[in-house]
Design an enzyme around this catalytic site. Sequence first.
Site, PDB file in Angstrom:
ATOM      1  CG  ASP A 190      -0.380  -5.955  -6.246  1.00  0.00           C
ATOM      2  OD1 ASP A 190      -1.629  -5.498  -5.778  1.00  0.00           O
ATOM      3  OD2 ASP A 190       0.825  -5.714  -5.609  1.00  0.00           O
ATOM      4  CG  ASP A 220       1.286  -4.584   0.874  1.00  0.00           C
ATOM      5  OD1 ASP A 220       0.028  -5.213   0.331  1.00  0.00           O
ATOM      6  OD2 ASP A 220       1.999  -4.016   0.300  1.00  0.00           O
TER       7      ASP A 220
HETATM    8  C1  GLA Z   1       1.464  -4.009  -3.454  1.00  0.00           C
HETATM    9  C2  GLA Z   1       1.006  -5.985  -2.730  1.00  0.00           C
HETATM   10  C3  GLA Z   1       2.721  -6.408  -2.051  1.00  0.00           C
HETATM   11  C4  GLA Z   1       3.492  -6.280  -3.640  1.00  0.00           C
HETATM   12  C5  GLA Z   1       3.879  -4.507  -3.202  1.00  0.00           C
HETATM   13  C6  GLA Z   1       4.891  -4.641  -5.009  1.00  0.00           C
HETATM   14  O1  GLA Z   1       1.988  -3.468  -3.040  1.00  0.00           O
HETATM   15  O2  GLA Z   1       0.009  -5.872  -1.853  1.00  0.00           O
HETATM   16  O3  GLA Z   1       2.430  -7.592  -1.939  1.00  0.00           O
HETATM   17  O4  GLA Z   1       3.556  -7.083  -4.002  1.00  0.00           O
HETATM   18  O5  GLA Z   1       2.600  -3.782  -4.296  1.00  0.00           O
HETATM   19  O6  GLA Z   1       4.751  -2.820  -5.546  1.00  0.00           O
END
Ligand code: GLA
Length: 374
Positions: A126, A185
């Site tokens: 990430d 997301d």
């Molecule tokens: C980010 C990623 C998500 C998830 C969260 C976890 O937002 O894009 O897919 O992994 O972090 O904290």
Amino acid sequence: MISYKPPLGWNSWNYFGKNVSERIITETADAIVETGLKDAGYEYVIIDDGWQAKQRAENGRLVPDPLKFPNGIKAVADYVHGKGLKFGLYSCAGLRTCADYPGSYDHEFEDAETFAEWGVDYLKYDFCHFPVYDHEQCWLFFRRMGTALAGCGRKILFAACNWGINGAREWIKTSGATTWRSTLDIVDTWESIKSIALSQNDIQPYNGLGCFNDLDMLTVGMKGRGNVGITGCTENEYRTQMSFWALMNSPLIIGTDVRDADENTLKMLKNRMTLEINQDPAGRQPFMTNRHREHPVWARLLDSGKIAVGCFNFTDSPSCDPIILPDYGLARVGGKNMILTDVWTEETFEVSDILCRSVEPHGVNLYIGEIKNA
Ligand code: GLA
């Protein structure tokens, strides 16, 4: 590690958020086998953010939260491997992860070693809390983790997740990543599915074998429950998601709780022809045959010489975009027809020139087309 097909699996984030535990992961591995998802091809069981203790150990190593994972991560990986599945874990290129656990910034090599020791097969990486002073050259840090994974002594699939920002499309393949998150997301709403789908229109030249665009985890079957539940979607909308993700070479990473997935959800996730399209060994770039932003027709040439075609409708009223032979490289009167099999209804249609079938609002007609002599 190079993977020639988009990974298929399950990830904890969409449903459980940071409330992960040994019990949830081992029960999920059991369910993936018992429901037939494993036989359908789903193989990675991935723990997302929240598995870590809040701080590193004194020796600098990452450690799991002792309450959530009392037997450590290796024990869970062993359990998952014992089921004939593969095991995935999450970390972050920044100083802290998105849910505020220790990140891998400046710890890339030792973390890769830890992951290899634990039996990790897949790393989601990430981008939260990445130092501002390094933003201009963030690719160096994805390359650093890619290099660390490549040399850690274990084959670990590198799933980069910087949401496609900082020009990731241009440099991501240099990092050794097999997939790159090309969107922000997902949440479990129709608007989210639609905006992710439409955001992929102009970045297909970057998609395909070598590094697949990752449209984020599926919400299929969540129905408003869990960490990113929100409103939920209809069956029709989930079918559109499954079809679009499959046709776009995206990883298909289930987000719902598979321990209580209903029959319709399982049937959708296991649809044989949709998975065949997604897992096609050629992994070619999809192309759009019309330019209707909100009711696009996408297609992809498959290794077998067949063509996958998806007529999507992201609007609120019925649409009808013709399938015309020249759009697929065939002459209008060239002695070749296309026999289309609808992936979801299994009906077949012969196209000798033009086929125009209505697509319901938020829906899709997804086909595999076979070229035949007229
Ligand atoms: C980010 C990623 C998500 C998830 C969260 C976890 O937002 O894009 O897919 O992994 O972090 O904290």
